[in-house]
Motif scaffolding. Structure first.
Motif, PDB file in Angstrom:
ATOM      1  N   GLY A 115      68.809  53.188  52.679  1.00  8.20           N
ATOM      2  CA  GLY A 115      68.986  54.147  53.755  1.00  8.20           C
ATOM      3  C   GLY A 115      70.425  54.601  53.944  1.00  8.20           C
ATOM      4  N   VAL A 116      71.313  54.160  53.049  1.00  6.96           N
ATOM      5  CA  VAL A 116      72.735  54.494  53.144  1.00  6.96           C
ATOM      6  C   VAL A 116      73.094  55.476  52.039  1.00  6.96           C
ATOM      7  N   ASN A 117      73.808  56.521  52.381  1.00  9.74           N
ATOM      8  CA  ASN A 117      74.291  57.478  51.384  1.00  9.74           C
ATOM      9  C   ASN A 117      75.545  56.887  50.731  1.00  9.74           C
ATOM     10  N   LEU A 118      75.324  55.876  49.889  1.00 11.34           N
ATOM     11  CA  LEU A 118      76.424  55.188  49.211  1.00 11.34           C
ATOM     12  C   LEU A 118      76.799  55.968  47.965  1.00 11.34           C
ATOM     13  N   VAL A 119      78.082  56.282  47.837  1.00 12.15           N
ATOM     14  CA  VAL A 119      78.560  57.000  46.653  1.00 12.15           C
ATOM     15  C   VAL A 119      79.583  56.147  45.907  1.00 12.15           C
ATOM     16  N   PRO A 120      79.507  56.169  44.577  1.00 12.77           N
ATOM     17  CA  PRO A 120      78.488  56.821  43.755  1.00 12.77           C
ATOM     18  C   PRO A 120      77.174  56.047  43.780  1.00 12.77           C
ATOM     19  N   ALA A 121      76.095  56.745  43.471  1.00 11.30           N
ATOM     20  CA  ALA A 121      74.745  56.172  43.554  1.00 11.30           C
ATOM     21  C   ALA A 121      74.549  55.005  42.597  1.00 11.30           C
ATOM     22  N   GLU A 122      75.315  54.938  41.520  1.00  9.62           N
ATOM     23  CA  GLU A 122      75.197  53.841  40.547  1.00  9.62           C
ATOM     24  C   GLU A 122      75.465  52.473  41.173  1.00  9.62           C
ATOM     25  N   LEU A 123      76.055  52.447  42.359  1.00  5.77           N
ATOM     26  CA  LEU A 123      76.410  51.175  42.991  1.00  5.77           C
ATOM     27  C   LEU A 123      75.218  50.443  43.584  1.00  5.77           C
ATOM     28  N   HIS A 124      74.160  51.159  43.964  1.00  4.37           N
ATOM     29  CA  HIS A 124      72.988  50.500  44.562  1.00  4.37           C
ATOM     30  C   HIS A 124      72.459  49.376  43.679  1.00  4.37           C
TER      31      HIS A 124
END
Length: 134
Positions: A115-124
């Motif tokens: 639910g978090v717009n974490l950038v960059p997405a590769e970090l999820h």
């Protein structure tokens, strides 16, 4: 290309430390970190940046990822908390903090990461894998 160093820090509850941001109308989150200064190693820059951004002294362990993001070469490190009370630090983020350019460090449960717009997405997936292997 600008080089950056970034820390990935978990607390005792296994939450990850994120820097929530609002800038130019965008709301997103990053991991704490910043530019590598001349004469610094990426690991040294990582430790300095966490102190400046979130008021925490950390021990930098291994580098877990290097990637190119928006023209920056970014070095991601696993770090562990040594001392300090987590808050917005006294570095540039604290000075620049305003209603239009907003910084808020906070612990986020890995279960809530989608639910978090974490950038960059590769970090999820990286964060999840690091927690599973801790």
């Amino acid at each position: 290309m600008r080089a950056r160093a970034v820390g990935i820090l978990f607390n005792e509850q296994q939450d990850v430390l994120l820097m929530r941001r609002r800038k130019e109308g965008r709301v997103y989150a990053t991991l704490p970190g910043g530019g590598i200064e001349e004469g610094e190693t990426p690991a040294q820059a990582c430790a300095r940046e966490l102190l400046e951004e979130v008021n925490l002294e950390v021990d930098v362990l291994e580098e877990v990822l290097t990637l190119e993001n928006q023209g920056n070469q970014e070095h991601y490190f696993r770090v562990v908390w040594r001392s300090g009370e987590m808050r917005l630090g006294d570095g540039p983020e604290g000075v620049r903090h305003s209603e239009q350019n907003w910084y808020n460090p906070e612990w986020v449960s890995v279960d809530d990461l989608d639910g978090v717009n974490l950038v960059p997405a590769e970090l999820h997936p990286l964060i999840r894998t690091m927690l599973e292997n801790a």
